[in-house]
Design an enzyme around this catalytic site. Structure first.
Site, PDB file in Angstrom:
ATOM      1  N   ALA A  84      49.561 -29.297  -5.176  1.00  0.00           N
ATOM      2  CA  ALA A  84      49.279 -28.691  -6.474  1.00  0.00           C
ATOM      3  C   ALA A  84      48.065 -27.765  -6.395  1.00  0.00           C
ATOM      4  O   ALA A  84      47.980 -26.774  -7.098  1.00  0.00           O
ATOM      5  CB  ALA A  84      49.023 -29.788  -7.495  1.00  0.00           C
TER       6      ALA A  84
ATOM      7  N   ASP B 165      43.378 -45.313  -2.185  1.00  0.00           N
ATOM      8  CA  ASP B 165      44.737 -44.838  -1.907  1.00  0.00           C
ATOM      9  C   ASP B 165      45.027 -44.935  -0.421  1.00  0.00           C
ATOM     10  O   ASP B 165      45.575 -44.014   0.179  1.00  0.00           O
ATOM     11  CB  ASP B 165      44.911 -43.403  -2.417  1.00  0.00           C
ATOM     12  CG  ASP B 165      46.376 -42.991  -2.507  1.00  0.00           C
ATOM     13  OD1 ASP B 165      47.251 -43.880  -2.390  1.00  0.00           O
ATOM     14  OD2 ASP B 165      46.638 -41.789  -2.686  1.00  0.00           O
TER      15      ASP B 165
ATOM     16  N   GLY C 196      47.010 -25.906  -3.730  1.00  0.00           N
ATOM     17  CA  GLY C 196      47.142 -24.720  -2.898  1.00  0.00           C
ATOM     18  C   GLY C 196      47.923 -25.075  -1.645  1.00  0.00           C
ATOM     19  O   GLY C 196      48.676 -26.040  -1.646  1.00  0.00           O
ATOM     20  N   LYS C 197      47.724 -24.297  -0.587  1.00  0.00           N
ATOM     21  CA  LYS C 197      48.528 -24.511   0.606  1.00  0.00           C
ATOM     22  C   LYS C 197      47.696 -24.988   1.786  1.00  0.00           C
ATOM     23  O   LYS C 197      46.486 -24.784   1.815  1.00  0.00           O
ATOM     24  CB  LYS C 197      49.225 -23.216   0.996  1.00  0.00           C
ATOM     25  CG  LYS C 197      50.370 -22.880   0.077  1.00  0.00           C
ATOM     26  CD  LYS C 197      51.059 -21.596   0.479  1.00  0.00           C
ATOM     27  CE  LYS C 197      52.282 -21.382  -0.393  1.00  0.00           C
ATOM     28  NZ  LYS C 197      52.877 -20.075  -0.206  1.00  0.00           N
TER      29      LYS C 197
ATOM     30  N   LEU D   6      51.742 -25.487   6.714  1.00  0.00           N
ATOM     31  CA  LEU D   6      52.056 -26.887   7.015  1.00  0.00           C
ATOM     32  C   LEU D   6      52.561 -27.619   5.784  1.00  0.00           C
ATOM     33  O   LEU D   6      53.254 -28.625   5.891  1.00  0.00           O
ATOM     34  CB  LEU D   6      50.805 -27.609   7.541  1.00  0.00           C
ATOM     35  CG  LEU D   6      50.254 -27.127   8.878  1.00  0.00           C
ATOM     36  CD1 LEU D   6      48.949 -27.833   9.199  1.00  0.00           C
ATOM     37  CD2 LEU D   6      51.256 -27.385   9.998  1.00  0.00           C
ATOM     38  N   GLY D   7      52.178 -27.124   4.622  1.00  0.00           N
ATOM     39  CA  GLY D   7      52.612 -27.806   3.415  1.00  0.00           C
ATOM     40  C   GLY D   7      51.947 -27.207   2.210  1.00  0.00           C
ATOM     41  O   GLY D   7      51.119 -26.312   2.314  1.00  0.00           O
ATOM     42  N   GLU D   8      52.377 -27.743   1.053  1.00  0.00           N
ATOM     43  CA  GLU D   8      51.836 -27.203  -0.174  1.00  0.00           C
ATOM     44  C   GLU D   8      51.624 -28.324  -1.176  1.00  0.00           C
ATOM     45  O   GLU D   8      52.442 -29.217  -1.303  1.00  0.00           O
ATOM     46  CB  GLU D   8      52.806 -26.174  -0.761  1.00  0.00           C
ATOM     47  CG  GLU D   8      52.247 -25.497  -1.988  1.00  0.00           C
ATOM     48  CD  GLU D   8      53.065 -24.276  -2.402  1.00  0.00           C
ATOM     49  OE1 GLU D   8      54.146 -24.085  -1.842  1.00  0.00           O
ATOM     50  OE2 GLU D   8      52.600 -23.558  -3.302  1.00  0.00           O
TER      51      GLU D   8
ATOM     52  N   LYS E  86      42.809 -25.592   4.511  1.00  0.00           N
ATOM     53  CA  LYS E  86      43.303 -25.869   3.191  1.00  0.00           C
ATOM     54  C   LYS E  86      42.799 -24.794   2.280  1.00  0.00           C
ATOM     55  O   LYS E  86      41.614 -24.487   2.276  1.00  0.00           O
ATOM     56  CB  LYS E  86      42.694 -27.182   2.778  1.00  0.00           C
ATOM     57  CG  LYS E  86      43.560 -27.938   1.936  1.00  0.00           C
ATOM     58  CD  LYS E  86      43.006 -29.295   1.850  1.00  0.00           C
ATOM     59  CE  LYS E  86      43.210 -29.600   0.432  1.00  0.00           C
ATOM     60  NZ  LYS E  86      43.581 -30.950   0.245  1.00  0.00           N
TER      61      LYS E  86
END
Ligand SMILES: *[C@@H]1O[C@H](CO)[C@@H](O)[C@H](O)[C@H]1NC(C)=O
Ligand SMILES: *[C@@H]1O[C@H](CO)[C@@H](O)[C@H](O)[C@H]1NC(C)=O
Ligand SMILES: *[C@@H]1O[C@H](CO)[C@@H](O)[C@H](O)[C@H]1NC(C)=O
Ligand SMILES: *[C@@H]1O[C@H](CO)[C@@H](O)[C@H](O)[C@H]1NC(C)=O
Ligand SMILES: *[C@@H]1O[C@H](CO)[C@@H](O)[C@H](O)[C@H]1NC(C)=O
Ligand SMILES: *[C@@H]1O[C@H](CO)[C@@H](O)[C@H](O)[C@H]1NC(C)=O
Ligand SMILES: *[C@@H]1O[C@H](CO)[C@@H](O)[C@H](O)[C@H]1NC(C)=O
Ligand SMILES: *[C@@H]1O[C@H](CO)[C@@H](O)[C@H](O)[C@H]1NC(C)=O
Ligand SMILES: *[C@@H]1O[C@H](CO)[C@@H](O)[C@H](O)[C@H]1NC(C)=O
Ligand SMILES: *[C@@H]1O[C@H](CO)[C@@H](O)[C@H](O)[C@H]1NC(C)=O
Ligand SMILES: *[C@@H]1O[C@H](CO)[C@@H](O)[C@H](O)[C@H]1NC(C)=O
Ligand SMILES: *[C@@H]1O[C@H](CO)[C@@H](O)[C@H](O)[C@H]1NC(C)=O
Length: 828
Positions: free
Chosen positions: A551, A682, A553-554, A547-549, A575
């Site tokens: 800093a 955030d 990991g993936k 799904l994404g990466e 994750k």
């Protein structure tokens, strides 16, 4: 143009009618040409009957008595204005072959200039006797020339081939007249140029034919050039005299090339001893523009040419051509251009103090002929950098300076400290006594809680005490967790470096948090003993796609078995933590424990961890539509982004009620966070996730800083601050509170009503900081009702205490949702 409608002048009418007819017929020709353009050149060219033509070649091998201009016959037939398109056609001709063209006697430049693309030319067995010296001046691509077997060809000038880079010049079977005129050919043959050394070239002395190589000619030599200087260094305004001698027999023509020279010149020529031609060039009042000019002298005679150059160096004092106000580029830049010869040395002064270059201010420049162009670069300038900047340029002829005012940031309130961000709420913990107090209290709280726990177990759950207290967290179902939690001194946290505090983690992005000491006492330490993190077996997790990466990991979409008692398998987001160090492992475990402790319907669910083997895995609820920002953009008026490569189920643009629904859900999550004394720090649409049925939850996978890096402002290398979402006090004092989260919620509302635009998208980070600290707020989005904008303004009160309370915000939103149909009417 002629006035066709004029009734008095019949004659004029007729003539203009004629013209119209002519134009029409021309157009017909033109259209015809266009039609045939791609089919075959021969039909177009009116290819001579003895030739075959293609789009790149003209080949004529049958006897013909026409001259070469016959090739152009079609050109005459066409209209003059068509020459442009015709020229295009000729451009593609790369080869011409003419054999037996007995009508061809002279070859001139006009014959050849139509073929700029010509590479190969063969003219053989023709009546050619003269080639004009400039015949190939337009055929710069010519590499191969075959003039073999042309009986009438007696002589040839080197000027014909002067500017060509020939690979082959074929002259077999040509009998030249011996003499100085073809001495150059002999020299070429001796040097082996253009493949001539392998040919048997002959010349006729009148009665006998001899080999060209054996020809003896006297007083027939290449010129020799000598110049009085090889380089000349002068100061602007000086007078310069240079002499060029060309010596040879026959005596050469000598010439100084002054094209492009700015200084005014005069030339004097002299002949010595009938063999030396000397030209003196005088530059009166040398101009600085002529610095680095190459003065070239050429001498040529019938045998060939020679040249020599003089490098002119003109010195002049420095001048500052350009010094611009600071401009934000990648780094902030004061752009400058300085001229001077020799290149001046540059020094910078800030308020009369010389700047020593370091990692925050440095000069970067390019050196040109006599220009120095570059930037004085500032890395993250602050108000300390405001002030007058003076550039001083010096060489041995003089010194100049120029000043520009640099304004970087507004001066913040006097107690603003850039270097060491601190938080008031944290201060007690910094003092050792405070820490020991806190620890003592925590231990005390632990004991109390354990006692309570025992009591509760003993006396059952009837006690009202437990429902109200912070212990509610620990009594939650342990297998349903949320991805929001605390981390003690997050070791791998990028922000920990600058805050050194606990951080809250949503998904796995760590955001340093200022703890409420109360929470330490009752929540944090108290919950710990009861935390049970669910462990999931590796064989139960089947990764499906990435799904994404980030800093860390993936993130993968995966199927997880045996997770829910009602379903055999379900989709989850996992994750992975790549290459965990021991510290990172510990941290991971700690995070998971803390994640387990928070759960709410509008906080993304945390299911558990998988730690049997690498990589370490955290298992979260899968939210089908990804992050809210992407979702909003995909549902905006100019949506081009598809979600997961597909258009969404929800059709088209989000309506007002849907926007309010999204906002109230986030507010719901925030109410829960506030009740747990969490400060998120955030909050932004990129950090919320969207599931089926417009379900929105707070939570992300820690990829925002990688994917939405432009939403953050990098401070001091590691810290990335979401300044566009931050209130003045967070920007100025790094103070984060529940109230600062409320400010961010106002920005979220703005994001929702702009379909995911970046706040202050038109401004650079520095300007954003300036705007926010000066008290400016975002403008009302076009589709935003006044009542909603009032909520935003309520979130953006400068004084934190005056901001709306998140509970009230949710109430207002829910009330607005109820009356939404009315609003829709108002919006039209
Ligand atoms: C001209 O060339 C064509 C093909 O290139 C050839 O068939 C023909 O015989 C040649 N004619 C002469 C007269 O050489
Ligand atoms: C050249 O060709 C023309 C016909 O185009 C002809 O009348 C004439 O006799 C020819 N001349 C020679 C020398 O072949
Ligand atoms: C031909 O070109 C000239 C200028 O180049 C223009 O004035 C004239 O109108 C053109 N004629 C046609 C028929 O396009
Ligand atoms: C000329 O050559 C170019 C590139 O090789 C080609 O695109 C173009 O169609 C050619 N034109 C003609 C008239 O053949
Ligand atoms: C040059 O032309 C002549 C006569 O057509 C021919 O015999 C010779 O082979 C040609 N040379 C080259 C290298 O093509
Ligand atoms: C040219 O001169 C050389 C000697 O200088 C001589 O051997 C040669 O025979 C001469 N060639 C002719 C054609 O006179
Ligand atoms: C040019 O020739 C003249 C006469 O021989 C000589 O005095 C002078 O030094 C020469 N100059 C150069 C630059 O060779
Ligand atoms: C200029 O010419 C002198 C000799 O005349 C030579 O020694 C020197 O290296 C040259 N300088 C440059 C920059 O070419
Ligand atoms: C002039 O030319 C003759 C021969 O042609 C030579 O002997 C003499 O040295 C030359 N004089 C100068 C000044 O170059
Ligand atoms: C002089 O020659 C150099 C190369 O030898 C060339 O780059 C330059 O353009 C020439 N200058 C002029 C004025 O022709
Ligand atoms: C900068 O220089 C200008 C005049 O050059 C002066 O008026 C101004 O006061 C200076 N500013 C500062 C901050 O020194
Ligand atoms: C800048 O130049 C002026 C004269 O043009 C001079 O009076 C002044 O002292 C110079 N300033 C510096 C910093 O050198």
């Amino acid at each position: 143009m002629k006035d066709v409608s004029d009734p008095d002048t019949e004659v004029r009418r007729t003539s203009s009618f004629d013209q119209t007819v002519r134009i029409c017929s021309r157009w017909k020709v033109f259209l015809l040409l266009v039609c045939l353009f791609h089919s075959s050149l021969s039909s177009l060219l009116d290819c001579p009957p003895t030739c075959t033509c293609s789009s790149t070649e003209i080949y004529c091998n049958k006897s013909d008595n026409s001259s070469i201009s016959q090739l152009l016959s079609f050109h005459m037939a066409g209209a003059e204005n068509m020459s442009e398109s015709i020229l295009d056609l000729f451009q593609n001709i790369t080869s011409i072959y003419l054999e037996n063209w007995i009508g061809l006697k002279v070859l001139k430049d006009v014959d050849m200039e139509l073929y700029p693309g010509l590479q190969r030319l063969t003219i053989t067995q023709s009546s050619l006797h003269t080639l004009h010296p400039r015949v190939f001046s337009k055929n710069l691509n010519l590499r191969f020339i075959n003039l073999s077997m042309n009986p009438m060809l007696k002589t040839l000038s080197w000027h014909v081939f002067e500017h060509l880079q020939l690979t082959a010049l074929h002259l077999e079977g040509v009998v030249f007249s011996c003499g100085c005129e073809i001495r150059w050919l002999q020299l070429w043959q001796q040097r082996g140029e253009a493949g001539l050394s392998s040919q048997q070239l002959t010349c006729s002395t009148g009665h006998t034919h001899i080999l060209l190589l054996d020809m003896n000619v006297t007083n027939c030599d290449l010129p020799v050039v000598s110049v009085s200087h090889s380089n000349l260094t002068v100061v602007e305004g000086d007078e310069v005299t240079v002499i060029c001698n060309g010596s040879a027999l026959p005596i050469p023509e000598v010439d100084w090339a002054v094209n492009g020279l700015h200084s005014i010149t005069t030339q004097q020529d002299k002949v010595y001893n009938n063999s030396i031609h000397s030209i003196t060039i005088i530059l009166a009042n040398v101009k600085r523009e002529d610095n680095n000019f190459w003065l070239n002298c050429t001498a040529n005679n019938i045998v060939g040419s020679a040249n020599a150059s003089v490098h002119l160096i003109v010195h002049f004092p420095p001048s500052i051509e350009k010094l611009k106000e600071p401009e934000r580029r990648h780094d902030t830049c004061i752009e400058f251009t300085v001229r001077g010869s020799p290149h001046p040395s540059l020094r910078w002064f800030h308020e009369d103090k010389e700047i020593s270059h370091n990692e925050y201010i440095r000069q970067d420049m390019d050196i040109y002929n006599d220009d120095l162009e570059g930037c004085l670069l500032f890395k993250n300038p602050t108000h300390y950098n405001n002030g007058n900047y003076t550039l001083k340029a010096t060489n041995y002829l003089g010194e100049v300076n120029r000043t520009v005012y640099g304004h970087f940031l507004e001066m913040p309130p006097p107690d603003y400290d850039y270097g060491t961000p601190t938080a008031e709420t944290h201060k007690p913990l910094e003092d050792p006594f405070g820490v020991s107090m806190a620890v003592g209290l925590a231990v005390f709280a632990c004991v109390i809680l354990v006692v309570l726990f025992v009591l509760i177990n003993k006396y059952g759950r009837r006690s009202k005490f437990i429902i109200k207290g912070p212990g509610a967290v620990m009594s939650g179902e342990e297998n349903s967790a949320s991805p929001l939690h605390h981390v003690n001194h997050g070791i791998i946290s990028p922000c920990a470096l600058d805050v050194g505090l606990d951080s809250v983690v949503i998904g796995m992005s760590r955001i340093p948090i200022i703890e409420n000491p109360q929470y330490f006492r009752h929540g944090h330490n108290g919950t710990k003993p009861t935390t049970y993190v669910q462990h999931i077996k590796r064989r139960d997790i089947i990764l499906k796609r990435e799904l994404g990466e980030g800093a860390f990991g993936k993130v993968f979409l995966a199927e997880c078995y045996n997770l829910s008692p009602t379903k055999d398998k379900m989709l989850v987001a996992v994750k992975t933590l790549k290459d965990p160090t021991l510290a990172a492992r510990k941290d991971f475990q700690h995070e998971a424990e803390l994640l387990t402790n928070l759960q709410h319907e509008h906080i993304v669910k945390f299911y558990g961890v998988c730690v049997d083997g690498d990589p370490l895995i955290m298992v979260f609820e899968y939210m089908k539509h990804g992050d809210l920002n992407k979702f909003l953009r995909a549902h905006g008026p100019d949506a081009t982004i598809l979600v997961d490569g597909q258009p969404l189920q929800t059709n088209g643009e989000l309506g007002l009620s849907q926007m309010l629904h999204i906002a109230s859900q986030i507010a719901g999550g925030m109410i829960y966070l506030a009740s747990q004394h969490f400060v998120h720090r955030d909050l932004a649409t990129r950090n919320c996730l969207v599931g089926n049925g417009l379900l929105v939850k707070i939570g992300d996978f820690g990829m925002s800083r990688d994917i939405y890096s432009t939403d953050y402002y990098r401070v001091g290398g590691h810290t990335m601050l979401p300044i566009r979402w931050m209130p003045p006090e967070s920007i100025m004092y790094r103070k984060f509170t529940t109230e600062s989260d409320v400010w961010s919620f106002g920005v979220i509302l703005w994001e929702i009503f702009t379909y995911g635009k970046q706040p202050w998208f038109q401004l650079a980070n520095n300007e954003v900081i300036e705007c926010i600290t000066q008290g400016r707020v975002l403008e009302r989005p076009r589709v935003c009702p006044k009542e909603v904008y009032d909520i935003m303004l309520g979130c953006w009160q400068r004084e934190p205490q005056q901001r709306l309370i998140i509970k009230d915000i949710q109430k207002k939103l829910l009330a607005l949702m109820k009356s939404t149909p009315v609003y829709l009417d108002i919006l039209g």
